[in-house]
Design an enzyme around this catalytic site. Structure first.
Site, PDB file in Angstrom:
ATOM      1  N   CYS A   1     -32.456  41.262 -24.622  1.00  0.00           N
ATOM      2  CA  CYS A   1     -32.908  39.884 -24.492  1.00  0.00           C
ATOM      3  C   CYS A   1     -34.228  39.781 -25.255  1.00  0.00           C
ATOM      4  CB  CYS A   1     -33.116  39.594 -23.009  1.00  0.00           C
ATOM      5  SG  CYS A   1     -33.977  38.061 -22.654  1.00  0.00           S
TER       6      CYS A   1
ATOM      7  N   CYS B   1     -32.351  35.139 -30.201  1.00  0.00           N
ATOM      8  CA  CYS B   1     -31.984  35.075 -28.786  1.00  0.00           C
ATOM      9  C   CYS B   1     -30.576  35.636 -28.738  1.00  0.00           C
ATOM     10  CB  CYS B   1     -32.001  33.631 -28.289  1.00  0.00           C
ATOM     11  SG  CYS B   1     -31.215  33.409 -26.672  1.00  0.00           S
TER      12      CYS B   1
HETATM   13  N1  DGL Z   1     -30.757  35.887 -24.248  1.00  0.00           N
HETATM   14  C1  DGL Z   1     -32.133  35.778 -24.010  1.00  0.00           C
HETATM   15  C2  DGL Z   1     -32.962  35.999 -25.243  1.00  0.00           C
HETATM   16  O1  DGL Z   1     -32.552  36.767 -26.093  1.00  0.00           O
HETATM   17  C3  DGL Z   1     -32.701  34.727 -23.115  1.00  0.00           C
HETATM   18  C4  DGL Z   1     -32.027  33.473 -22.817  1.00  0.00           C
HETATM   19  C5  DGL Z   1     -32.656  32.822 -21.626  1.00  0.00           C
HETATM   20  O2  DGL Z   1     -32.337  33.251 -20.516  1.00  0.00           O
HETATM   21  O3  DGL Z   1     -33.516  31.941 -21.810  1.00  0.00           O
HETATM   22  O4  DGL Z   1     -34.035  35.474 -25.383  1.00  0.00           O
END
Ligand code: DGL
Length: 257
Positions: free
Chosen positions: A64, A176
């Site tokens: 993430c 993301c």
């Molecule tokens: N998938 C996550 C990222 O790479 C976060 C998404 C979220 O929960 O805001 O930032």
């Protein structure tokens, strides 16, 4: 990850390293991470890292960007030498260093990732003339979590991708881990053809290299996959099966009960 986003990276890892066991944690009770404070994300990340260590993970990947930006240093310090800790930002920075010197790169991510300025800081340090313009596409991760790769997302993309900060770029980094799920829409709706940088395979390759370097690569045996979520959501169940097939089992593991 906060939810289904890390599945994009997990899938790339399983494809590249089919003999490795995977323990996945989706913190669905606390998504979206991108809108949370740095302190909150740090608390979640340390708690999850602790669980992964209890499951005997040899390498913990923060799949993430928001959590990588907010909590990587802290998790690394917490884990110490008990496991290798990696994030999804450094491999992408190295990729840009190799392929995009003197180019103008756009980047979309959550508010947490973009406001942290972490990509820009790391890239500027390299002094290779890579220019980065980042823009926070705040609602995208939640919309993907809710709808998956659905046309309803196109109206958000129409607005976000037309932002002046994303003009005249040579490539767009999907900063993301949720965004590769809608990569086809992003490519189709950006006003001209550009390189879309999907970190999944880049990160998977970095994981392989790190395991090799540390003589920790599993070359034989079968692979087990465990999926933990802090709250049951239909979206997680649906997407996990989309990525990994029908046989996967989801286990609810509330972080603070
Ligand atoms: N998938 C996550 C990222 O790479 C976060 C998404 C979220 O929960 O805001 O930032």
């Amino acid at each position: 990850d906060s939810g289904i986003g890390g599945l994009t990276v997990a899938h790339a890892i399983v494809t590249l390293l089919p003999k490795e066991n995977i323990v996945y944690f989706g913190d669905t009770a606390h998504l979206p991470y991108g809108e949370k404070s740095t302190a909150a994300i740090q608390a979640y990340a340390v708690k999850i890292a602790h669980l992964l260590l209890e499951k005997n993970c040899k390498l913990i990947l923060i799949a993430c960007n928001s959590a990588s930006a907010a909590a990587f240093d802290l998790v690394k310090e917490y884990i110490g030498t008990k496991a290798i800790v990696m994030n999804v930002i450094d491999p992408v920075v190295s990729f840009l260093q190799q392929h995009y010197a003197q180019k103008h790169v756009g980047l979309i991510g959550t508010r947490q990732t973009v406001n942290s300025n972490i990509f820009r800081k790391k890239i500027e340090k390299l002094d290779l003339g890579v220019r980065v313009s980042s823009y926070a596409t705040n609602l995208l991760a939640s919309a993907i979590e809710e709808f998956g790769n659905h046309r309803v997302i196109d109206s958000l993309l129409d607005v976000y991708l037309a932002h002046p900060d994303l003009e005249n770029i040579d490539a767009l980094v999907l900063a993301c881990t949720h965004y590769p799920i809608i990569k086809n829409r992003i490519a189709a709706l950006y006003k001209k053809p550009i390189d879309i940088i999907d970190p999944s395979d880049i990160v998977a390759a970095a994981v392989k290299k790190t395991l090799e370097k540390n003589h920790l690569l599993n070359n034989s045996g079968t692979s087990d996959k465990h999926f933990f979520i802090s709250d049951y959501t239909d979206s997680f169940a649906h997407n996990a099966r989309l990525f990994f097939g029908e046989e996967i089992q989801l286990e609810r593991h509330p972080l603070w009960d």
